[in-house]
Design a protein around this motif. Structure first.
Motif, short mmCIF file in Angstrom:
data_model
loop_
_atom_site.label_atom_id
_atom_site.label_comp_id
_atom_site.label_asym_id
_atom_site.label_seq_id
_atom_site.Cartn_x
_atom_site.Cartn_y
_atom_site.Cartn_z
N ARG A 69 35.95 86.06 37.04
CA ARG A 69 35.38 86.43 38.33
C ARG A 69 36.15 87.57 38.99
O ARG A 69 35.57 88.53 39.47
CB ARG A 69 35.37 85.18 39.23
N ARG A 83 28.44 92.26 28.73
CA ARG A 83 28.57 90.81 28.59
C ARG A 83 29.32 90.25 29.79
O ARG A 83 30.43 89.71 29.64
CB ARG A 83 29.28 90.46 27.29
N PRO A 84 28.77 90.36 31.00
CA PRO A 84 29.50 89.95 32.20
C PRO A 84 29.80 88.46 32.26
O PRO A 84 30.75 88.06 32.93
CB PRO A 84 28.58 90.38 33.34
N ASP A 85 29.03 87.65 31.56
CA ASP A 85 29.29 86.21 31.59
C ASP A 85 30.62 85.83 30.96
O ASP A 85 31.17 84.77 31.24
CB ASP A 85 28.16 85.45 30.87
N GLY A 86 31.17 86.71 30.14
CA GLY A 86 32.45 86.44 29.49
C GLY A 86 33.64 87.01 30.23
O GLY A 86 34.74 87.05 29.68
N VAL A 107 25.95 85.92 37.74
CA VAL A 107 27.11 85.67 36.88
C VAL A 107 27.96 84.63 37.58
O VAL A 107 28.63 84.92 38.57
CB VAL A 107 27.93 86.96 36.65
N GLY A 108 27.89 83.40 37.10
CA GLY A 108 28.59 82.31 37.78
C GLY A 108 28.03 82.15 39.18
O GLY A 108 26.83 81.96 39.35
N ASP A 109 28.90 82.27 40.19
CA ASP A 109 28.45 82.14 41.58
C ASP A 109 28.27 83.50 42.25
O ASP A 109 28.20 83.58 43.47
CB ASP A 109 29.44 81.28 42.37
N THR A 118 26.10 87.29 42.45
CA THR A 118 24.97 88.13 42.09
C THR A 118 25.49 89.56 42.05
O THR A 118 26.02 90.06 43.04
CB THR A 118 23.83 88.02 43.12
N LYS A 177 21.96 90.60 38.07
CA LYS A 177 22.31 89.50 37.18
C LYS A 177 23.14 88.47 37.94
O LYS A 177 24.06 88.84 38.66
CB LYS A 177 23.08 90.02 35.97
N ALA A 203 32.25 93.61 30.90
CA ALA A 203 31.19 93.39 31.88
C ALA A 203 30.16 94.51 31.85
O ALA A 203 28.96 94.26 31.95
CB ALA A 203 31.78 93.28 33.27
N LEU A 242 35.55 90.89 37.26
CA LEU A 242 34.21 91.38 37.55
C LEU A 242 34.16 92.03 38.94
O LEU A 242 33.63 93.13 39.11
CB LEU A 242 33.20 90.25 37.45
#
Length: 80
Positions: free
Chosen positions: A53, A47-50, A9-11, A13, A7, A34, A56
């Motif tokens: 960085r 829900r790693p987008d929330g 996620v921001g910048d 992988t 996935k 995450a 994560l």
């Protein structure tokens, strides 16, 4: 679902190697938004987008069997 789940996620992988995961849950303890453990006790994305960085990355670093890996947009591996 295959052996590798990936996935962006921001910048970052983030990859989960399901064949390596043994379900310790350290990633969930460090980043409960995450990751979660599925019915087989294997890590999956939640829900790693929330997730911030640094949280994560720390959650991925917590994996004792290196089932989680993280690379940046230049494909430089950050974890493990």
């Amino acid at each position: 679902m295959g052996d590798i789940d990936e996935k962006l996620v921001g910048d970052l992988t983030v990859r989960i190697d399901r064949t390596l995961c043994v379900g310790f849950g350290d990633c969930v303890s460090e980043g409960e938004l995450a990751f979660k453990l599925d019915d087989d006790g294997v890590a999956v994305f939640h829900r790693p987008d929330g997730v911030a960085r640094n949280v994560l990355i720390r959650a991925c670093e917590a994996c004792p069997v290196d089932a989680l890996s993280v690379s940046d947009l230049l494909d430089q591996q950050l974890v493990p």
